[in-house]
Write a protein that holds these residues in place. Structure first.
Motif, PDB file in Angstrom:
ATOM      1  N   GLN A   1       0.842  -1.187   0.000  1.00 25.32           N
ATOM      2  CA  GLN A   1       0.000   0.000   0.000  1.00 25.32           C
ATOM      3  C   GLN A   1       0.888   1.252   0.000  1.00 25.32           C
ATOM      4  OE1 GLN A   1      -2.356  -2.979   0.273  1.00 25.32           O
ATOM      5  NE2 GLN A   1      -1.169  -2.811   2.167  1.00 25.32           N
TER       6      GLN A   1
ATOM      7  N   TYR B   1       0.674   5.464   1.064  1.00 22.92           N
ATOM      8  CA  TYR B   1      -0.077   6.486   1.767  1.00 22.92           C
ATOM      9  C   TYR B   1       0.582   7.846   1.549  1.00 22.92           C
ATOM     10  CZ  TYR B   1      -1.767   2.271   4.065  1.00 22.92           C
ATOM     11  OH  TYR B   1      -2.285   1.016   4.308  1.00 22.92           O
TER      12      TYR B   1
ATOM     13  N   TYR C   1       4.485   7.129   2.088  1.00 25.21           N
ATOM     14  CA  TYR C   1       4.901   5.923   2.809  1.00 25.21           C
ATOM     15  C   TYR C   1       4.411   4.672   2.086  1.00 25.21           C
ATOM     16  CZ  TYR C   1       5.694   9.069   6.777  1.00 25.21           C
ATOM     17  OH  TYR C   1       6.140  10.083   7.589  1.00 25.21           O
TER      18      TYR C   1
ATOM     19  N   GLN D   1       3.819   0.500   2.571  1.00 27.57           N
ATOM     20  CA  GLN D   1       3.480  -0.383   3.694  1.00 27.57           C
ATOM     21  C   GLN D   1       3.233  -1.789   3.166  1.00 27.57           C
ATOM     22  OE1 GLN D   1      -0.401  -1.094   4.468  1.00 27.57           O
ATOM     23  NE2 GLN D   1       0.561  -2.903   5.334  1.00 27.57           N
TER      24      GLN D   1
ATOM     25  N   TYR E   1       3.939  -6.249   4.679  1.00 25.55           N
ATOM     26  CA  TYR E   1       3.802  -7.149   5.821  1.00 25.55           C
ATOM     27  C   TYR E   1       5.052  -8.013   5.961  1.00 25.55           C
ATOM     28  CZ  TYR E   1      -0.927  -5.802   4.616  1.00 25.55           C
ATOM     29  OH  TYR E   1      -2.045  -5.061   4.303  1.00 25.55           O
TER      30      TYR E   1
ATOM     31  N   TRP F   1       2.368  -5.454  10.132  1.00 25.24           N
ATOM     32  CA  TRP F   1       2.618  -4.362   9.189  1.00 25.24           C
ATOM     33  C   TRP F   1       4.047  -3.858   9.311  1.00 25.24           C
ATOM     34  CZ3 TRP F   1      -1.453  -0.198   7.946  1.00 25.24           C
ATOM     35  CH2 TRP F   1      -2.694  -0.810   7.686  1.00 25.24           C
TER      36      TRP F   1
ATOM     37  N   PHE G   1       6.083  -0.378   7.749  1.00 27.33           N
ATOM     38  CA  PHE G   1       6.077   0.858   6.965  1.00 27.33           C
ATOM     39  C   PHE G   1       7.488   1.152   6.475  1.00 27.33           C
ATOM     40  CE2 PHE G   1       1.942   2.739   7.276  1.00 27.33           C
ATOM     41  CZ  PHE G   1       1.405   2.395   8.522  1.00 27.33           C
TER      42      PHE G   1
ATOM     43  N   GLY H   1      10.288   4.098   5.618  1.00 27.62           N
ATOM     44  CA  GLY H   1      10.631   5.266   6.409  1.00 27.62           C
ATOM     45  C   GLY H   1      10.027   6.575   5.920  1.00 27.62           C
TER      46      GLY H   1
END
Lengths: 118, 111
Positions: free
Chosen positions: B35, B37, B90, B92, B94, B100, B102, B104
């Protein structure tokens, strides 16, 4: 669909705190809620997830034992709490709804700023 | 521990295209969804890309995501850059315990 978080908090080290995340516009108990920390000037850190229907909880190893997640599906609220705050808990805390278990976020809360003085 | 590495910052001019990388430290980034963000200054994050390359409704098609198994990385591409795209980004994914992770974060400057 939205998540509304409780307001900013200013606390002293050693105090307890419980912040909230209220869902609306959907069936709250059917979606996982995740909590994310952002320390001042830093990136996003995953704290864990809770499934409100049965309170199934998974904590990040970093936060296991440091915080407690809970939820009240009857009022569509998830909680994040501390029993003894530290100055290093100063951060913005976001709750967010997952699309489904194991997937990413589709709705973010606005964040709750927690400031802890020593 | 599985980590995702992003460039600290990137910059590009308005109207151009920029790509932000997200490289996995081990395993195969392709075996889990990625993902992306966006977080504008002073605001909560918003979701730009889910499940590697899907855009939520309302996200312009200037934003696209991809993964590359050969380099164990994911990428976010933003075309037709606008000044409003200045933000932190960001990735992300697993780890092997489905926890999860993320990246940096990457600060995008549009100048």
């Amino acid at each position: 669909v939205q998540l509304v978080q409780s307001g900013a908090e200013v606390k002293k080290a050693g105090e307890s705190l419980k912040i909230s995340c209220k869902g609306s516009g959907y069936t709250f108990s059917n979606y996982w809620i995740t909590w994310v920390r952002q320390m001042p000037g830093k990136g996003l850190e995953w704290m864990g997830v809770i499934f409100p229907r049965d309170s199934d909880i998974k904590y990040s190893p970093t936060f296991q034992g440091q915080v407690t997640f809970s939820g009240d599906k009857s009022i569509s609220v998830a909680y994040l709490q501390w029993t003894s705050l530290k100055a290093s808990d100063t951060a913005i805390y976001y709750c967010a709804r997952l699309r489904r278990e194991g997937d990413g976020v589709d709705v973010w809360g606005q964040g709750t700023t927690v400031t802890v003085s020593s | 521990n599985f980590m995702l590495t992003q460039p600290h910052s990137v910059s590009e001019s308005p109207g151009k295209t920029v790509t932000i990388s997200c490289t996995g430290s081990s395993g195969s980034i392709a075996s889990n969804y990625v993902q992306w963000y966006q977080q504008r200054p002073g605001s909560a994050p918003t979701t730009l890309i889910y499940e590697d390359n899907h855009r939520p409704s309302g996200v312009p098609d200037r934003f696209s995501g991809s993964t590359d198994s050969s380099s164990n990385s994911a990428s976010l591409t933003i075309s037709g850059l606008k000044t409003e795209d200045e933000a932190d980004y960001y990735c992300q994914s697993y780890d092997t315990n489905n926890h999860w992770v993320f990246g940096g974060g990457t600060k995008l400057t549009v100048l």
